[in-house]
Scaffold this motif. Structure first.
Motif: not given
Length: 253
Positions: A147-163
């Motif tokens: 859950s912790f990792l999913v939260g991190i990846f979701t936030t990063l994908w939402w804020m900077r999808p190109e990364m």
């Protein structure tokens, strides 16, 4: 000469170095710029560290450092040490390290659960139940980590999808997060050498792991300090949400 002796151990890495150079996998530990090679072999034991074309500094000074020094720099959360480990070395222990850290966390929770239990009946059924409790704690710790990792990846994908648009980017960040969670290994000594300040030590370990995770995200994606911490906070919210769900189900976590 002295320089040649320091690089003596690198000669066995020639094949790996050439393969990584072909893939463009090297990074300058100072400016994060791409590099074609870490060092140049002039034969007869003469090697020279490559200079970064962008910042005019050595691409990776850590290739001549002792592993203990590199570990100390990583513990100090130096970005250069993180770049060396993630980009310029081939380390594939992240999966095993993750499992071992989860086992440490499950053992800590299981031990706390046993301390709260007053049942000392040696019956086989009781022993089986205690063993099942450990497996349950391991499963809960795994779900919380996921859950912790999913939260991190979701936030990063939402804020900077190109990364995170490619699979290698995703795998590299996942590897960085798992490797940077090595601080959880300190849970076992903290429990073995139990003291009145053990809860405080556990809190410090948690903070240290989060700082390491933040630095891993920052180094891997070349970000400022704000976005990694935002992603970690959202990951913690999702992780605590899972904990609350288990507590509502009546499970002791």
């Amino acid at each position: 000469n002295a320089e040649a002796r320091r690089f003596e151990g690198l000669t066995g890495r020639g094949v790996l170095s050439r393969a990584m150079a072909a893939l463009g996998a090297y990074r300058c530990i100072e400016c994060n710029g791409e590099a074609a090679e870490l060092y140049r072999d002039y034969q007869r034991g003469v090697l020279r560290i490559s200079i970064c074309k962008s910042c005019q500094k050595p691409v990776d000074k850590y290739i001549e450092y002792d592993p203990v020094i590199i570990l100390i720099n990583a513990i100090l959360c130096k970005a250069q040490a993180y770049r060396h480990i993630l980009f310029n070395t081939k380390i594939n222990i992240h999966g095993k390290l993750c499992i071992f850290c989860l086992l440490c966390e499950a053992y800590l929770r299981w031990l706390q659960l046993q301390d709260s239990s007053q049942n000392i009946d040696p019956d086989d059924l009781i022993r089986y139940a205690k063993e099942w409790d450990f497996y349950r704690m391991f499963g809960i710790a795994s779900l919380e980590q996921t859950s912790f990792l999913v939260g991190i990846f979701t936030t990063l994908w939402w804020m900077r999808p190109e990364m995170l648009k490619t699979k290698p980017d995703f795998i590299l960040l996942l590897k960085a997060l798992l490797l940077s969670s090595y601080g959880k290994l300190l849970l076992i000594p903290a429990v073995i050498w139990e003291h009145d300040y053990t809860p405080l030590c556990l809190a410090f370990i948690k903070v240290f792991v989060l700082i390491s995770n933040s630095q891993a995200i920052r180094v891997t994606l070349n970000l400022n300090r704000m976005l990694p911490w935002l992603a970690i906070i959202f990951g913690l919210i999702l992780e605590n949400g899972v904990v609350c769900l288990f507590q509502k189900m009546g499970w002791d976590v």
